[in-house]
Scaffold this active site. Structure first.
Site, short mmCIF file in Angstrom:
data_model
loop_
_atom_site.label_atom_id
_atom_site.label_comp_id
_atom_site.label_asym_id
_atom_site.label_seq_id
_atom_site.Cartn_x
_atom_site.Cartn_y
_atom_site.Cartn_z
CG HIS A 1 -3.32 -6.75 9.16
ND1 HIS A 1 -3.36 -5.49 8.62
CD2 HIS A 1 -2.06 -6.89 9.66
CE1 HIS A 1 -2.20 -4.89 8.81
NE2 HIS A 1 -1.38 -5.73 9.43
NE ARG B 1 -3.31 -0.09 2.87
CZ ARG B 1 -3.82 -0.51 4.03
NH1 ARG B 1 -3.66 0.23 5.12
NH2 ARG B 1 -4.48 -1.64 4.10
CD GLU C 1 -7.17 -4.39 10.58
OE1 GLU C 1 -7.53 -3.21 10.62
OE2 GLU C 1 -6.24 -4.81 9.85
CG HIS D 1 -1.07 -3.05 4.23
ND1 HIS D 1 -1.35 -4.18 3.49
CD2 HIS D 1 -1.91 -3.05 5.28
CE1 HIS D 1 -2.36 -4.83 4.06
NE2 HIS D 1 -2.71 -4.18 5.15
CG ASP E 1 -5.35 -6.28 4.67
OD1 ASP E 1 -4.62 -6.62 5.61
OD2 ASP E 1 -5.70 -5.11 4.47
#
Length: 224
Positions: free
Chosen positions: A206, A93, A203, A138, A145
Site C-alpha cells: 500500500h 476506489r 501493508e 484510495h 496497492d
C-alpha cells in the site's frame, strides 16, 4: 517516415484525451500512460477478502490522479532496468466500495474468506486494528496497492504474504521472512519511496503519493 510517426503520435494523443475525458478532471486511466503495466484488480472479481465482486467496480480499469500516475510511470521505468514490473491490485476506489467493506465487516457471521485472509484476526477487531475503515485514501485517487513481477515470467515476486492478508506478517517492518522475501520487499519499498510515494506500515503493498492533490476528498464515481 517522419510524417507517419507524427500522425501516429497525434492519434495516440487523441485516444488518450478521449478515454480520459470520461473521468472527472484530474483523473486518468493508468494504462494510457503506462501501457505495459500489469493489472489484477481484486475487487472487480471475487478473489478478495470478502469473496465477492465489490460495489463500484464495473470494469477492470486502473484509475489514479494524474500526478500519482506520472510518479508510478517513473517507478515502472526504474524497475524495468532490473527486469521487473508493477502489478496493480487496486488504485482509485469509489466510496461505495468502502461502504461495502464496512457493511461486510459489521456482519460478523460472514467469515467465508477468514482462513485465507485473516486467520489469526477476529473479524470484530478489523476496525480497531485499522484493516477496515469508514474512509480510505484510495478514494482520494492517489493511493495504489501493488506488487512486483518478473517481466520474463510475469510471475509475482514472493513477498512473504499474499495481498490483503490481515496480520503482522504483512507489516512493512516484519522481519521473520526468508532473505529472498525481505529482498523483494526492499526492492518494492525503495522503488516507491524514492519516486514520490509513502508507505502504509501495516501493508507492504500500500502506497500513497506524497503531496497528493485531493487529500481528504473522497470520490464515489464508479470504476468503468
Amino acid at each position: 517516415m517522419l510524417k507517419s510517426i507524427n500522425i501516429l503520435l497525434i492519434l495516440v494523443s487523441a485516444f488518450t484525451l478521449q478515454s480520459s475525458s470520461q473521468l472527472p478532471k484530474g483523473f486518468v486511466y493508468v494504462t494510457d500512460y503506462i501501457p505495459d503495466i500489469s493489472l489484477e484488480l481484486r475487487y472487480f472479481c471475487s478473489d478478495n477478502f470478502i469473496g465477492t465482486h465489490i460495489d463500484g467496480y464495473e470494469a477492470e480499469k486502473c484509475i489514479l490522479s494524474l500526478p500519482a500516475t506520472l510518479a508510478l510511470q517513473k517507478v515502472q521505468a526504474v524497475l524495468k532496468e532490473k527486469n521487473l514490473g508493477i502489478k496493480v491490485f487496486d488504485a482509485y476506489r469509489p466510496q461505495r466500495a468502502v461502504d461495502h467493506f464496512r457493511r461486510w465487516a459489521r456482519n460478523l457471521s460472514d467469515t467465508l474468506m477468514k482462513q485465507e485472509y485473516y486467520p489469526t484476526v477476529a473479524k470484530k477487531d478489523l476496525f480497531r486494528l485499522e484493516y477496515i475503515a469508514t474512509k480510505s485514501r484510495h478514494s482520494s485517487g492517489s493511493t495504489v496497492d501493488i506488487t512486483l513481477i518478473n517481466l520474463d515470467t510475469k510471475k509475482e515476486l514472493d513477498m512473504g504474504s499474499s495481498y490483503d492478508f490481515f496480520g503482522k506478517i504483512s507489516w512493512v517492518a516484519y522481519q521473520d521472512l526468508t532473505k529472498e522475501q525481505l529482498h523483494n520487499r526492499k526492492l518494492l519499498q525503495e522503488a516507491m519511496l524514492q519516486n514520490g510515494f509513502r508507505n502504509y506500515p501495516q501493508e507492504w503493498w500500500h502506497f500513497t503519493l506524497r503531496g497528493e492533490p485531493y487529500r481528504d476528498q473522497y470520490f464515489d464515481f464508479p470504476v468503468r
